[in-house]
Motif scaffolding. Structure first.
Motif, PDB file in Angstrom:
ATOM      1  N   UNK A  12      -8.684  -4.228 -22.919  1.00  0.00           N
ATOM      2  CA  UNK A  12      -8.349  -3.921 -21.534  1.00  0.00           C
ATOM      3  C   UNK A  12      -7.051  -4.631 -21.133  1.00  0.00           C
ATOM      4  N   UNK A  13      -6.942  -5.914 -21.486  1.00  0.00           N
ATOM      5  CA  UNK A  13      -5.730  -6.673 -21.149  1.00  0.00           C
ATOM      6  C   UNK A  13      -4.501  -6.018 -21.760  1.00  0.00           C
ATOM      7  N   UNK A  14      -4.556  -5.663 -23.021  1.00  0.00           N
ATOM      8  CA  UNK A  14      -3.432  -5.026 -23.694  1.00  0.00           C
ATOM      9  C   UNK A  14      -3.073  -3.696 -23.037  1.00  0.00           C
ATOM     10  N   UNK A  15      -4.089  -2.884 -22.734  1.00  0.00           N
ATOM     11  CA  UNK A  15      -3.836  -1.588 -22.093  1.00  0.00           C
ATOM     12  C   UNK A  15      -3.115  -1.792 -20.763  1.00  0.00           C
ATOM     13  N   UNK A  16      -3.593  -2.726 -19.958  1.00  0.00           N
ATOM     14  CA  UNK A  16      -2.966  -2.951 -18.655  1.00  0.00           C
ATOM     15  C   UNK A  16      -1.542  -3.471 -18.809  1.00  0.00           C
ATOM     16  N   UNK A  17      -1.298  -4.359 -19.736  1.00  0.00           N
ATOM     17  CA  UNK A  17       0.059  -4.875 -19.938  1.00  0.00           C
ATOM     18  C   UNK A  17       1.018  -3.770 -20.368  1.00  0.00           C
ATOM     19  N   UNK A  18       0.516  -2.787 -21.110  1.00  0.00           N
ATOM     20  CA  UNK A  18       1.352  -1.682 -21.570  1.00  0.00           C
ATOM     21  C   UNK A  18       1.500  -0.582 -20.528  1.00  0.00           C
ATOM     22  N   UNK A  19       0.466  -0.377 -19.706  1.00  0.00           N
ATOM     23  CA  UNK A  19       0.452   0.777 -18.805  1.00  0.00           C
ATOM     24  C   UNK A  19       0.523   0.444 -17.318  1.00  0.00           C
ATOM     25  N   UNK A  20       0.111  -0.725 -16.942  1.00  0.00           N
ATOM     26  CA  UNK A  20       0.125  -1.171 -15.542  1.00  0.00           C
ATOM     27  C   UNK A  20       0.541  -2.644 -15.515  1.00  0.00           C
ATOM     28  N   UNK A  21       1.824  -2.925 -15.756  1.00  0.00           N
ATOM     29  CA  UNK A  21       2.246  -4.323 -15.866  1.00  0.00           C
ATOM     30  C   UNK A  21       2.044  -5.155 -14.595  1.00  0.00           C
ATOM     31  N   UNK A  22       1.867  -4.514 -13.478  1.00  0.00           N
ATOM     32  CA  UNK A  22       1.544  -5.223 -12.242  1.00  0.00           C
ATOM     33  C   UNK A  22       0.217  -4.701 -11.752  1.00  0.00           C
ATOM     34  N   UNK A  23      -0.694  -5.495 -11.386  1.00  0.00           N
ATOM     35  CA  UNK A  23      -0.651  -6.952 -11.307  1.00  0.00           C
ATOM     36  C   UNK A  23      -0.874  -7.591 -12.680  1.00  0.00           C
ATOM     37  N   UNK A  24      -0.643  -8.881 -12.753  1.00  0.00           N
ATOM     38  CA  UNK A  24      -0.852  -9.631 -13.987  1.00  0.00           C
ATOM     39  C   UNK A  24      -2.338  -9.654 -14.331  1.00  0.00           C
ATOM     40  N   UNK A  25      -2.659  -9.463 -15.605  1.00  0.00           N
ATOM     41  CA  UNK A  25      -4.046  -9.475 -16.054  1.00  0.00           C
ATOM     42  C   UNK A  25      -4.232 -10.476 -17.190  1.00  0.00           C
ATOM     43  N   UNK A  26      -5.435 -11.006 -17.276  1.00  0.00           N
ATOM     44  CA  UNK A  26      -5.813 -11.909 -18.362  1.00  0.00           C
ATOM     45  C   UNK A  26      -7.243 -11.590 -18.746  1.00  0.00           C
ATOM     46  N   UNK A  27      -7.557 -11.737 -20.024  1.00  0.00           N
ATOM     47  CA  UNK A  27      -8.925 -11.510 -20.485  1.00  0.00           C
ATOM     48  C   UNK A  27      -9.531 -12.827 -20.945  1.00  0.00           C
ATOM     49  N   UNK A  28     -10.855 -12.863 -20.919  1.00  0.00           N
ATOM     50  CA  UNK A  28     -11.569 -14.054 -21.349  1.00  0.00           C
ATOM     51  C   UNK A  28     -12.995 -13.675 -21.707  1.00  0.00           C
ATOM     52  N   UNK A  29     -13.730 -14.629 -22.262  1.00  0.00           N
ATOM     53  CA  UNK A  29     -15.118 -14.398 -22.635  1.00  0.00           C
ATOM     54  C   UNK A  29     -16.025 -15.484 -22.105  1.00  0.00           C
ATOM     55  N   UNK A  30     -17.313 -15.212 -22.143  1.00  0.00           N
ATOM     56  CA  UNK A  30     -18.303 -16.148 -21.604  1.00  0.00           C
ATOM     57  C   UNK A  30     -18.940 -17.030 -22.675  1.00  0.00           C
ATOM     58  N   UNK A  31     -18.744 -16.721 -23.953  1.00  0.00           N
ATOM     59  CA  UNK A  31     -19.409 -17.465 -25.032  1.00  0.00           C
ATOM     60  C   UNK A  31     -18.484 -18.476 -25.691  1.00  0.00           C
ATOM     61  N   UNK A  32     -19.081 -19.532 -26.193  1.00  0.00           N
ATOM     62  CA  UNK A  32     -18.333 -20.535 -26.954  1.00  0.00           C
ATOM     63  C   UNK A  32     -17.987 -19.995 -28.341  1.00  0.00           C
ATOM     64  N   UNK A  33     -16.933 -20.534 -28.917  1.00  0.00           N
ATOM     65  CA  UNK A  33     -16.579 -20.194 -30.286  1.00  0.00           C
ATOM     66  C   UNK A  33     -15.724 -18.956 -30.428  1.00  0.00           C
TER      67      UNK A  33
END
Length: 100
Positions: A12-33
Motif C-alpha cells: 500500500x505504501x509503495x502504491x501511494x508513493x507511486x500514484x498519490x505522492x501527497x499526502x505522505x504515507x508510511x507503513x508499519x506492523x503490529x508484531x515484533x520481529x
C-alpha cells in the motif's frame, strides 16, 4: 498497518508513493520481529490510520484506544504476496471506492 509489515502495508505504501505522492504515507506492523514496528510517535504523526483487517482493530482497541478515532479498516486479508498484481488491483479498487 498490518500484522508484520511484510506484505500488505508495504505494498500500500509503495502504491501511494507511486500514484498519490501527497499526502505522505508510511507503513508499519503490529508484531515484533518484522521490518518496521508500530510506535506511539508514528501514531501521533498520522492524520489517518488505515488498518488492514479486524485483527489490527482489536489490537488497537487494547493497546492504543486513544487513537481509535483516527482508524479505518481497509478489509484486506493476509493472503496476498508483496507487490502482487492481485494486491495492486485490490488497492486500486479500494482507493476508488473510498475516493482517495
Amino acid at each position: 498497518i498490518c500484522e508484520g509489515n511484510a506484505q500488505r502495508s508495504p505494498t500500500f505504501e509503495l502504491w501511494f508513493k507511486q500514484n498519490r505522492p501527497q499526502p505522505e504515507v508510511k507503513s508499519t506492523g503490529t508484531s515484533y520481529g518484522y521490518p518496521e514496528r508500530l510506535t506511539e510517535e508514528l501514531l501521533a504523526w498520522a492524520d489517518k490510520i488505515y488498518l488492514m483487517d479486524l485483527e489490527q482493530e482489536l489490537f488497537f482497541r487494547r493497546k492504543f484506544p486513544h487513537y481509535i478515532e483516527k482508524t479505518e479498516i481497509v478489509g484486506c486479508s493476509d493472503q496476498y504476496s508483496r507487490e502482487s498484481r492481485e494486491l495492486y488491483r485490490l488497492i486500486e479498487y479500494w482507493v476508488m471506492k473510498v475516493n482517495l
